[in-house]
Motif scaffolding. Sequence first.
Motif, PDB file in Angstrom:
ATOM      1  N   TYR A  43       0.817  -1.210   0.000  1.00 11.84           N
ATOM      2  CA  TYR A  43       0.000   0.000   0.000  1.00 11.84           C
ATOM      3  C   TYR A  43       0.852   1.262   0.000  1.00 11.84           C
ATOM      4  O   TYR A  43       0.327   2.355  -0.064  1.00 11.84           O
ATOM      5  CB  TYR A  43      -0.935  -0.003   1.207  1.00 11.84           C
ATOM      6  N   GLU A  60      -5.910   2.359   2.871  1.00 13.38           N
ATOM      7  CA  GLU A  60      -6.962   1.581   3.530  1.00 13.38           C
ATOM      8  C   GLU A  60      -8.317   2.263   3.360  1.00 13.38           C
ATOM      9  O   GLU A  60      -9.312   1.609   3.046  1.00 13.38           O
ATOM     10  CB  GLU A  60      -6.664   1.405   5.029  1.00 13.38           C
ATOM     11  N   GLU A  97     -11.077  -2.714   6.921  1.00  8.68           N
ATOM     12  CA  GLU A  97     -10.137  -1.817   6.230  1.00  8.68           C
ATOM     13  C   GLU A  97     -10.162  -0.434   6.875  1.00  8.68           C
ATOM     14  O   GLU A  97      -9.114   0.190   7.063  1.00  8.68           O
ATOM     15  CB  GLU A  97     -10.459  -1.701   4.737  1.00  8.68           C
ATOM     16  N   HIS A 141      -8.147  -0.655   9.895  1.00  8.29           N
ATOM     17  CA  HIS A 141      -6.711  -0.589   9.584  1.00  8.29           C
ATOM     18  C   HIS A 141      -6.290   0.865   9.411  1.00  8.29           C
ATOM     19  O   HIS A 141      -5.227   1.274   9.876  1.00  8.29           O
ATOM     20  CB  HIS A 141      -6.384  -1.353   8.290  1.00  8.29           C
ATOM     21  N   GLU A 168      -6.017  -9.309   7.236  1.00 10.11           N
ATOM     22  CA  GLU A 168      -5.809  -9.371   5.789  1.00 10.11           C
ATOM     23  C   GLU A 168      -5.829 -10.818   5.284  1.00 10.11           C
ATOM     24  O   GLU A 168      -6.312 -11.088   4.193  1.00 10.11           O
ATOM     25  CB  GLU A 168      -4.485  -8.708   5.371  1.00 10.11           C
TER      26      GLU A 168
HETATM   27 FE   LIG Z   1      -6.390  -3.474   5.093  1.00  6.84          FE
END
Ligand SMILES: [Fe+2]
Lengths: 256, 330
Positions: B2, B61, B91, B94, B174
């Motif tokens: 990411y 995220e 998400e 996160h 995840e």
């Molecule tokens: Fe995530």
Amino acid sequence: MELDKKLNQPLAEYLKHLGDNTLILAQRLSEWCGHGPVLEEDLAITNVALDLIGQTRLWLGLAADIDDTGGDADSLAYQRDVLDFRNALLVELPNGDFATTAARQFLFDHWQLLALAELSRSSLQPLADIAAKSHKEVRYHTDRSDQWVRILGDGTPVSRERFETALNALWSYTGELFEVKQGDQALIDAGIITDMSLLHRQWRDDITSVLDQASLATPPDEYMQRGGRDGMHSEHLGYLLAEMQFLQRAYPGAEW
Amino acid sequence: MYAQMVKTGVDKLQSLDEMSARERAFQERIDADKRIEPKDWMPDSYRKTLIRQISQHAHSEIVGMLPEGNWITRAPTLKRKAILMAKVQDEGGHGLYLYSAAETLGITRDQMFEALHSGRAKYSSIFNYPALTWADIGTIGWLVDGAAIMNQVPLQRCSYGPYARAMVRVCKEESFHQRQGYDSLLALSRGTDEQKRMAQDALNRWWWPSLMMFGPPDGESVHSAQSMRWKIKLFSNDELRQRFIDLSVPQAEVLGLKIPDKDLKWNDERGHYDFGEIDWSELYEVVKGNGPCNRERLSERIRAWNEGSWVRDAALAHAEKNIHRASANN
Ligand SMILES: [Fe+2]
Ligand SMILES: [Fe+2]
């Protein structure tokens, strides 16, 4: 207990009312996902929606068992047309701004909390069990809704005005939640469901005591909209179903 | 991963001799695999690089909630709907852990949002592609969460304590997402011809962008070298990409799907799959803002933020009034 066969049809209808309420409201709430005013709230709204979907699976699952037409919770959610949905109009209304969503949730949570407390004493054990399980979740939803009433009512002139506007606009959709339909009476007599009309006053008191804390006035009971439980919905529900049912309609019979 | 192409603000690596005493002590702690904690002294460039990397990760995220969130209202069964809701909610969670980790470095969440909304901060290029069909949801779980895991598992051992700890929580979730995504694709691959077509089409569209998530080859990049020395990057982009491909090919076979790369084949000598040329110009265009969904994603985030401002104002005003009321009562 052995269920009197005559009660099957009204009971299935009633369970669809409960399950459609939670399904349609969850569908509305999930439109907020990723768009909340703050990240924490985004997650909290999705959390409520997730609880409501869980409740939907139980209510519609039981409705399908009692219907005994070989369907299941999914076929009820995805294959009925607008005329067969039994949810109250309140839950199908568009989200509007955050104040509208918060006001709708507040009004619904307090109804659900009272209804579930009563239904958890149902003479029909599977129904009582679902109600008791859901009640725990709704307790938390209600606390959160009350907190938003205090925040928006007390926060700024803008938030107060938005909340008042939303509350007044939604009020005429609350009467329907306390209606007793023709088929309900036999279920009430058998101790399976409760007479919702008897909860109306308590609900109004509960709502008023929270609104008081934010020095907001409880709207007067004037003309009430109705029709959801008879399948007479607003125009909004058709669009909601078109979106929700799209895959099941486009690919009939497919497994997902 | 990411976080792509994170700059370190460093133009050349220093040897231990060139460092000040503090810098040397810092580097030696890292070399000894000791964790850096928020209160510890750290070079400014380490702090700034981490802010860039962690906030980019956090932004990914939450922007990543959008393409998947779009499908919650259309999920085909109540069970799939619940799974997807829970995933998208994870998400967001996160994002929260990561923003908190970045805040320990002396930046606020509002400042990070401001950087995202103004276009200064980036998020993963992968979320600028559209989720066209239901099969995209399974494919995102399988490949995108899969690629994220590849990068994030090593980051559980990275040098910065709050980041490493955030990664431990994130990684557990995840791998759930990846399995659920794969499971949803498996259902399609055993389904009707239309469902199989949907699944293959999704793989065709997501495969190459997933490989690009690892970033361009590090080559001689001084930023990569510096990040590796700081142990906030543990493997090269190419190593992680290769691992990802090696793992994904047999998984695609089980699904009966064909990876859209005619040069893909097992190389006995290397013990890895060889694969075709990646079109890096596409990645650079997406990073520059020219991906199919860049404008939509960013404007959706900005709109939600702006529309929520009166709600945040109300929450703040209410909290302040409560404090005043409490002190007036004392
Ligand atoms: Fe995530
Ligand atoms: Fe994930």
